[in-house]
Design a protein around this motif. Structure first.
Motif, PDB file in Angstrom:
ATOM      1  N   ASN A 240       0.805  -1.228   0.000  1.00  0.00           N
ATOM      2  CA  ASN A 240       0.000   0.000   0.000  1.00  0.00           C
ATOM      3  C   ASN A 240       0.839   1.281   0.000  1.00  0.00           C
ATOM      4  O   ASN A 240       0.352   2.354   0.354  1.00  0.00           O
ATOM      5  N   THR A 241       2.117   1.155  -0.385  1.00  0.00           N
ATOM      6  CA  THR A 241       2.997   2.320  -0.449  1.00  0.00           C
ATOM      7  C   THR A 241       3.471   2.527  -1.877  1.00  0.00           C
ATOM      8  O   THR A 241       4.055   1.614  -2.487  1.00  0.00           O
ATOM      9  N   LEU A 242       3.222   3.704  -2.426  1.00  0.00           N
ATOM     10  CA  LEU A 242       3.655   4.078  -3.768  1.00  0.00           C
ATOM     11  C   LEU A 242       4.523   5.327  -3.678  1.00  0.00           C
ATOM     12  O   LEU A 242       4.391   6.134  -2.754  1.00  0.00           O
ATOM     13  N   VAL A 243       5.405   5.478  -4.659  1.00  0.00           N
ATOM     14  CA  VAL A 243       6.280   6.641  -4.717  1.00  0.00           C
ATOM     15  C   VAL A 243       6.293   7.157  -6.144  1.00  0.00           C
ATOM     16  O   VAL A 243       6.453   6.374  -7.098  1.00  0.00           O
ATOM     17  N   ARG A 244       6.138   8.449  -6.296  1.00  0.00           N
ATOM     18  CA  ARG A 244       6.220   9.035  -7.632  1.00  0.00           C
ATOM     19  C   ARG A 244       7.661   9.422  -7.938  1.00  0.00           C
ATOM     20  O   ARG A 244       8.286  10.138  -7.148  1.00  0.00           O
ATOM     21  N   PRO A 245       8.216   8.953  -9.057  1.00  0.00           N
ATOM     22  CA  PRO A 245       9.561   9.415  -9.434  1.00  0.00           C
ATOM     23  C   PRO A 245       9.583  10.932  -9.539  1.00  0.00           C
ATOM     24  O   PRO A 245       8.619  11.547 -10.004  1.00  0.00           O
ATOM     25  N   SER A 246      10.665  11.529  -9.107  1.00  0.00           N
ATOM     26  CA  SER A 246      10.722  12.990  -9.115  1.00  0.00           C
ATOM     27  C   SER A 246      10.989  13.514 -10.521  1.00  0.00           C
ATOM     28  O   SER A 246      11.588  12.842 -11.366  1.00  0.00           O
ATOM     29  N   THR A 247      10.523  14.707 -10.764  1.00  0.00           N
ATOM     30  CA  THR A 247      10.754  15.387 -12.044  1.00  0.00           C
ATOM     31  C   THR A 247      11.897  16.385 -11.950  1.00  0.00           C
ATOM     32  O   THR A 247      12.276  16.989 -12.953  1.00  0.00           O
ATOM     33  N   THR A 248      12.427  16.582 -10.727  1.00  0.00           N
ATOM     34  CA  THR A 248      13.556  17.484 -10.527  1.00  0.00           C
ATOM     35  C   THR A 248      14.668  16.738  -9.820  1.00  0.00           C
ATOM     36  O   THR A 248      14.468  15.648  -9.266  1.00  0.00           O
ATOM     37  N   ALA A 249      15.849  17.319  -9.838  1.00  0.00           N
ATOM     38  CA  ALA A 249      17.006  16.724  -9.173  1.00  0.00           C
ATOM     39  C   ALA A 249      17.744  17.791  -8.384  1.00  0.00           C
ATOM     40  O   ALA A 249      17.791  18.958  -8.785  1.00  0.00           O
ATOM     41  N   ALA A 250      18.308  17.397  -7.243  1.00  0.00           N
ATOM     42  CA  ALA A 250      19.088  18.314  -6.424  1.00  0.00           C
ATOM     43  C   ALA A 250      20.529  18.357  -6.918  1.00  0.00           C
ATOM     44  O   ALA A 250      20.998  17.426  -7.577  1.00  0.00           O
ATOM     45  N   PRO A 251      21.244  19.421  -6.606  1.00  0.00           N
ATOM     46  CA  PRO A 251      22.678  19.436  -6.905  1.00  0.00           C
ATOM     47  C   PRO A 251      23.374  18.280  -6.205  1.00  0.00           C
ATOM     48  O   PRO A 251      22.887  17.770  -5.186  1.00  0.00           O
TER      49      PRO A 251
END
Length: 595
Positions: A240-251
């Motif tokens: 019951n745990t989902l994660v959306r891939p991020s569209t941004t990246a940190a330095p």
């Protein structure tokens, strides 16, 4: 300490706590809402200076941070509240007296240009929802914003700048985590939080029957100026745990995503009793939340530890890391992801495993190497006082802060030098003397907080604890320390004597001639000096007659040689004096059995 180490310690420092859902973002404000201060981690704190001690600081963890523990203290008149997952960070970030928390952040926000950020939320059925939360943590200043509207749409006015976004959308048991490491606000914009964009997350193993018993997602984010603004999610498993891939990246170096967990063979009754193995695993992705969120970790990439758990009394049950349990003694094959710092625990229960163990032993962090096989023992006598190397959230201490002396010294730790343990006791007392006069006392084993006059003095601390039903070993432990201390911040110059006899799985030593290691353990960072004199005595009649023990060695490492009778118990007594005149005394009645 590395950021990686801090995160993994935060993840796996184990306590008997329940996961409790936080308040709904739409919940009505408490009467004192205007007095709450928001930490840089998003947690809220209410200071109640007129309340009794222990009730004067109230903490509301941010949503998704219910597992985090908090430590409050006062230093030079300033009040600090520090989350456990921010250990090692600059504590001035959590100085409530100076920062003013949310109110200061709000005042700062009014001085800069703001833009409208329209947040639209859709649940796992594609419909607007009220069960969501979002926090925009500024990467430029110590401030955060948590907009919410039960309609699923809200317009947030955010100052120009960069943010770490952390959000959750819930539909029944399903939760989608949405994290953007670098959300830039440089004009009006719209943000869609769509739960159906979440993907399954987890770890697969060579053993298909293994399932998670404790898992975590860590979104570790540090600001350019070093503040921690990340979050963590802990659960029993990844269901019951989902994660959306991020569209941004940190330095580089500012964001790391961890997926970690412990896995074992289920017993068919909702637990892991009798599992022959226990996995400790994680995978890591830098800079962003990736597309591939389920990864396989084969056994060949792991380190193997053959763990054994000794019995200190008949009829007891042991549990490793609050997960795998079995009647004592038992053995367990453990698999560890390499090059990672892991904390561990071992609990002893009287019969069925419950919420509170009779004895709980915690180990400091250990690192394992891929492809290696090693052995580790737990619950091996002699159980006595320990001063293990410090690690985040270790509770062992003997410190002075201004005119307060604070002690919590574990009295029933097994012979491993990096561990600390608590045990149920029948009776206990701890007394502090200053220049021969009683300062105060408690009915606790090795624990007490005492206010003393200013200036230098000679102190004498004594503690005694007796136990019966827990174990017939270390039936009574008596310890004492004599040392000098003056006003200021210091770790007190305490040392303990540790005994490490070679015992079988029932904590029995061989009869006849017998030798065993004896070593001196000092509190980290304290001003102890070299051993000037060490003596050890042994008794086979519960302390009525003591005999001197032959010691060979020097410094902190010695070997004791004795001649055991055919059966019974061995009790041990030691006296230590260092070159500065600090003294330590120890008596352990029934330290181990003789077979």
């Amino acid at each position: 300490m590395s950021r990686k180490l801090r995160t993994l310690l935060s993840l796996f420092v184990l306590a008997v706590t329940a996961l409790v859902a936080g308040p709904s973002p739409a919940a009505a404000a408490a009467p004192d809402d205007e007095k709450w201060i928001t930490l840089v981690t998003g947690d809220r704190v209410l200071l109640r200076p007129d309340a009794p001690r222990g009730q004067d600081v109230v903490v509301r963890p941010a949503r998704g941070r219910e597992h985090v523990r908090f430590r409050s203290y006062t230093d030079h008149g300033d009040t600090y509240v520090v989350p456990s997952d921010a250990a090692g960070r600059d504590h001035e970030l959590f100085n409530l007296t100076k920062t003013g928390g949310e109110r200061r952040a709000a005042a700062t926000a009014t001085a800069v240009e703001t833009f409208d950020v329209t947040v639209r939320v859709l649940d796992h059925n594609g419909r607007p929802t009220s069960t969501w939360s979002a926090v925009f943590n500024s990467l430029d200043a110590e401030q955060s914003f948590s907009p919410h509207d039960p309609s699923g749409t809200v317009v947030a006015k955010l100052p120009r700048g960069s943010y770490h976004l952390q959000a959750q959308v819930q539909t029944g048991p399903l939760t989608t985590h949405i994290v953007e490491p670098l959300f830039v606000v440089d004009g009006d914009r719209t943000l869609d939080l769509v739960a159906t964009e979440g993907k399954p997350v987890g770890i697969t193993l060579d053993r298909p029957e293994a399932v998670g018993g404790e898992v975590a997602l860590i979104f570790e984010r540090y600001t350019p100026d070093g503040r921690f603004v990340g979050q963590g999610h802990h659960a029993v498993n990844f269901d019951n745990t989902l994660v959306r891939p991020s569209t941004t990246a940190a330095p580089p170096g500012q964001f790391t995503f961890y997926v970690a967990g412990r896995f074992a063979k289920p017993d068919g009754e909702g637990g892991f009793a009798g599992s022959p193995y226990l996995y400790h695993l994680q995978w890591v992705q830098s800079d962003r939340v990736p597309e591939d969120l389920v990864r396989r970790i084969p056994d060949e990439n792991l380190a193997i530890v053959n763990s054994t758990f000794a019995a200190s009394a008949p009829g007891k049950v042991g549990q490793k890391d609050y997960l795998v349990s079995a009647p004592l003694p038992f053995s367990l094959k453990e698999y560890y992801i390499p090059d990672t710092h892991w904390l561990s625990s071992f609990g002893q229960f009287d019969g069925a495993v419950g919420d509170t163990p009779e004895i709980i032993t915690y180990s400091g962090p250990k690192v394992f190497t891929a492809g290696t096989v090693s052995d580790e023992s737990w619950g091996v006598a002699a159980f006595g006082p320990s001063l293990p190397p410090s690690w985040p959230w270790s509770w062992t201490k003997a410190v002075r802060s201004g005119d307060t002396l604070d002690f919590e010294i574990p009295l029933f730790t097994d012979q491993n030098p990096i561990r600390e343990a608590r045990s149920a006791v029948d009776r206990a007392s701890t007394i502090l003397y200053r220049d021969g006069r009683v300062v105060g006392h408690t009915a606790l084993p090795g624990k007490g907080t005492f206010t003393v006059p200013q200036g230098e003095a000679t102190y004498h601390l004594t503690t005694t604890a007796r136990r019966s039903g827990v174990s017939d070993l270390s039936a009574e432990v008596r310890a004492s320390w004599t040392f000098k201390s003056s006003t200021g911040e210091q770790r007190l110059p305490l040392a303990v004597v540790r005994f490490a006899p070679d015992l079988d799985e029932y904590n029995r030593a061989a009869s006849g001639p017998f030798s065993f290691p004896v070593h001196v353990q000092r509190q980290d960072g304290s001003a102890t000096s070299a051993v000037r004199r060490l003596s050890v005595e042994i008794s086979y009649d519960d302390g009525r007659l003591w005999r001197p023990v032959h010691l060979e060695g020097a410094g902190d490492r010695w070997t004791a040689t004795v001649v055991h009778p055919r059966s019974g118990y061995a009790s041990l007594r030691a006296t230590l004096v260092d070159a500065s005149g600090n003294r330590a005394g120890l008596t352990i009645l029934r330290a181990y059995r003789i077979r």
